[in-house]
Motif scaffolding. Structure first.
Motif, short mmCIF file in Angstrom:
data_model
loop_
_atom_site.label_atom_id
_atom_site.label_comp_id
_atom_site.label_asym_id
_atom_site.label_seq_id
_atom_site.Cartn_x
_atom_site.Cartn_y
_atom_site.Cartn_z
N CYS A 16 24.06 48.40 52.21
CA CYS A 16 22.96 47.48 51.93
C CYS A 16 21.60 48.12 52.16
O CYS A 16 20.60 47.63 51.68
CB CYS A 16 23.09 46.24 52.82
N ALA A 17 21.56 49.20 52.92
CA ALA A 17 20.29 49.89 53.18
C ALA A 17 20.21 51.16 52.36
O ALA A 17 19.70 52.18 52.80
CB ALA A 17 20.17 50.20 54.67
N LEU A 99 13.26 53.43 54.58
CA LEU A 99 13.57 52.66 55.77
C LEU A 99 14.64 51.64 55.46
O LEU A 99 15.00 51.42 54.30
CB LEU A 99 12.31 51.94 56.28
N LYS A 100 15.13 51.02 56.51
CA LYS A 100 16.00 49.87 56.35
C LYS A 100 15.36 48.74 57.14
O LYS A 100 14.76 48.97 58.19
CB LYS A 100 17.42 50.16 56.84
N PRO A 106 23.18 42.05 62.24
CA PRO A 106 22.99 43.49 62.07
C PRO A 106 22.88 43.90 60.61
O PRO A 106 23.15 45.03 60.24
CB PRO A 106 24.27 44.06 62.67
N ILE A 107 22.49 42.98 59.74
CA ILE A 107 22.45 43.26 58.30
C ILE A 107 21.08 43.85 57.93
O ILE A 107 20.04 43.26 58.22
CB ILE A 107 22.73 41.98 57.50
N TYR A 108 21.13 45.01 57.29
CA TYR A 108 19.91 45.70 56.86
C TYR A 108 19.89 45.82 55.34
O TYR A 108 20.93 45.94 54.71
CB TYR A 108 19.85 47.10 57.47
N GLY A 109 18.69 45.81 54.80
CA GLY A 109 18.49 46.06 53.38
C GLY A 109 17.60 47.28 53.22
O GLY A 109 16.84 47.64 54.12
N ASN A 129 17.62 48.06 47.83
CA ASN A 129 18.82 48.87 47.71
C ASN A 129 19.38 48.89 46.29
O ASN A 129 20.26 49.68 46.00
CB ASN A 129 19.90 48.39 48.69
N ASP A 130 18.85 48.03 45.42
CA ASP A 130 19.26 48.07 44.02
C ASP A 130 18.07 47.65 43.16
O ASP A 130 16.97 47.42 43.67
CB ASP A 130 20.50 47.21 43.77
#
Length: 174
Positions: A16-17, A99-100, A106-109, A129-130
């Motif tokens: 996701c990051a 960066l994330k 704990p969810i990062y993008g 991320n997309d």
């Protein structure tokens, strides 16, 4: 089996990051110059900012080296300000604009700076991320139209759906 589930979870959370294929983050990034308030000029539509105007992002350095992220926007329908506080961490070297960011541990993008006014730090093109996440940021509520056009052209050339951009109203509420 537990080992495979854990490995799958790690892959899911770290993917996701990521950064879109064929997109490169800027080099020579200086975090201290990036700190402060930025106005959102344009963005691709996504649920967590839907219906918001006067959107800003303010970045500040935390004592542990993370970056505090405070996003703020006005919800016209609800007639009130909405704030979201998160944190950002470097994915690569601090001199790389990659960066994330997390608003829900704990969810990062992904937060990938792919264009930046390195001379004055007055505008930035940031992608997620997309190719469904993209923002044009400026230190001022209005961005020079020629610069805005150039950033949009770059995003289009990289395959972002710029025809779907939302141009953020920046009124007197800030």
């Amino acid at each position: 089996m537990r080992k495979y589930l854990l490995a799958g979870l790690v892959v899911l959370l770290t993917s996701c990051a990521s950064i879109p294929e064929g997109v490169t983050p800027i080099q020579g990034f200086e975090v201290n110059r990036f700190l402060g308030k930025w106005y959102e000029v344009a963005r691709l539509n996504h649920p967590f900012e839907r219906g918001l105007s006067n959107v800003t992002a303010t970045y500040s350095l935390k004592s542990n080296g993370d970056i505090r992220v405070l996003n703020r926007g006005y919800n016209e329908r609800k007639q009130r300000w909405q704030n979201a506080e998160g944190k950002a961490k470097f994915v690569a070297a601090p001199s790389t604009g990659r960066l994330k960011v997390s608003f829900f541990d704990p969810i990062y993008g992904g937060y990938n700076i792919i264009e930046l006014d390195k001379e004055n730090y007055q505008y930035a093109l940031v992608v997620g991320n997309d190719r469904t996440y993209m923002w044009i940021l400026s230190r001022n509520a209005k961005l020079n139209p020629a610069i805005q056009k150039r950033l949009i052209r770059k995003a289009k050339d990289l395959g972002f759906p710029v025809e779907s951009l939302i141009y953020v109203e920046q009124g007197t509420r800030n």
